[in-house]
Design an enzyme around this catalytic site. Structure first.
Site, PDB file in Angstrom:
ATOM      1  N   GLY A  72       0.819  -1.200   0.000  1.00 21.60           N
ATOM      2  CA  GLY A  72       0.000   0.000   0.000  1.00 21.60           C
ATOM      3  C   GLY A  72       0.858   1.256   0.000  1.00 21.60           C
ATOM      4  CB  ALA A  73       1.193   4.152  -1.690  1.00 22.26           C
ATOM      5  N   GLY A  74      -0.528   4.203   1.595  1.00 22.14           N
ATOM      6  CA  GLY A  74      -1.452   5.008   2.376  1.00 22.14           C
ATOM      7  C   GLY A  74      -0.749   5.883   3.386  1.00 22.14           C
TER       8      GLY A  74
ATOM      9  N   GLY B 164       2.294   3.488   5.201  1.00 20.73           N
ATOM     10  CA  GLY B 164       3.221   2.946   4.214  1.00 20.73           C
ATOM     11  C   GLY B 164       3.739   4.001   3.262  1.00 20.73           C
TER      12      GLY B 164
ATOM     13  CG  ASN C 290      -2.024   0.767  15.904  1.00 18.40           C
ATOM     14  OD1 ASN C 290      -0.885   1.081  16.217  1.00 18.40           O
ATOM     15  ND2 ASN C 290      -2.844   1.575  15.253  1.00 18.40           N
TER      16      ASN C 290
ATOM     17  CE  LYS D 137       1.288   2.309  17.940  1.00 19.46           C
ATOM     18  NZ  LYS D 137       1.331   2.209  16.485  1.00 19.46           N
TER      19      LYS D 137
ATOM     20  CD  GLU E 192      -7.279  -1.377  12.727  1.00 16.49           C
ATOM     21  OE1 GLU E 192      -6.437  -2.149  12.262  1.00 16.49           O
ATOM     22  OE2 GLU E 192      -7.003  -0.258  13.201  1.00 16.49           O
TER      23      GLU E 192
END
Length: 309
Positions: free
Chosen positions: A7-9, A12, A102, A185, A268
């Protein structure tokens, strides 16, 4: 070292862009529509650390390629199954798979498909979003990526990856306790995303209200109890560390989960909170705040489905 970014979101695109900016061999695995846009316009990132506008090498899951040395995955949890299927043609026995999702349940998913050896540990702290025109917009000072062997070892491959990642504009570092970092995290993101989605607010107004602050502390305490009861590597000092971190955040900061709610996108809920509630159930723990957060998200999902039928 050949790097494949899935992806290129918002995530990423940002970290892949910073590596591309450094001159590293980066390819983005994208859908055909995104490929056409990137091929035409290049990868565009807006950030206070410096904007990026560079040609981007792309590939779709239907194309052929030699295996990659590293595959970086930063999809939402509900897209992970598709991502795992898409990367199958591009890996071999030597490929390192670096997840930046996450939570933690994705690690079990990845190792069950690709094996324990291929999957290393990773996480990131960044507030970024994807604009309507596809531009990656980095909106806060944080742009940290942490990685390491899940065993904690300083292996030859992880040291080689550290060398590749070093010197980027982003804060990328190796950790010898990456799984502790991942769980810590998780504690932070469960609390941050839980309260901002529950109150439908940025973090500042929540902190200012006594009930809001009590909710933050309650959720932190419940999540910590679940994690320690399940034998996860977090220690008691982390509660104060995470509370201080939440108190130091920009008042206008939102969680990605809250942004997804505002955009009407899938959530999520199961990955973040359903997983913790299942662990709590196994240990017979009482979790009123966490249960309220989860119920809020499930009601939202069900209401949205009703309105969109």
């Amino acid at each position: 070292m050949r790097i494949l970014v899935v992806g290129a979101g918002a995530i990423g695109g940002y970290f892949g862009g910073r590596l591309l900016e450094k001159g590293k061999d980066v390819t983005f695995l994208v859908r055909e529509k995104k490929q056409k846009k990137l091929d035409k316009e290049g990868l565009i990132v807006k950030s206070s650390y410096g904007d990026i506008c560079l040609p981007a090498t792309t590939i779709t899951s239907y194309e052929k390629s030699e295996p990659f040395d590293v595959v970086m995955i930063s999809t939402k949890a509900y897209h992970l199954a598709d991502a795992m299927n898409d990367i199958q043609p591009f890996i071999n026995e030597e490929t390192m798979i670096l997840p930046l999702l996450n939570g933690v349940s994705h690690i079990d998913d990845l190792t069950s498909v690709f094996g324990e050896e291929r999957v290393i540990g990773g996480l990131c702290f960044i507030e970024s979003t994807l604009a309507e025109d596809g531009t990656v917009v980095h909106t806060s000072p944080m742009h940290e990526l942490v990685f390491g062997e899940r065993s904690g070892e300083s292996t030859q491959r992880i040291l080689a990856l550290e060398k590749v990642f070093s010197g980027t504009v982003a804060d990328i570092r190796r950790s010898d306790q990456i799984m502790t970092d991942v769980w810590q995290k998780y504690l932070f993101i469960a609390t941050m995303s839980g309260v901002t989605s529950l109150f439908r607010s940025t973090i500042g107004p929540i902190r200012e209200q006594p009930t809001g602050m009590a909710t933050i502390k309650g959720l932190l305490a419940e999540a910590y109890e679940i994690m320690t009861s399940a034998g996860m590597p977090v220690d008691s000092r982390i509660i104060d560390v995470q509370l201080n971190k939440i108190n130091s955040l920009n008042a206008n900061m939102k969680s990605s989960l809250q942004r997804d709610m505002e955009k009407g996108q899938p959530l999520e809920a199961e990955h973040f909170f359903g997983y913790l509630l299942q662990k709590a159930k196994e240990k017979e723990l009482d979790t009123p705040v966490l249960s309220s957060v989860y119920a809020n998200l499930k009601v939202f999902e069900n209401t949205k489905q009703t309105f969109t039928r």
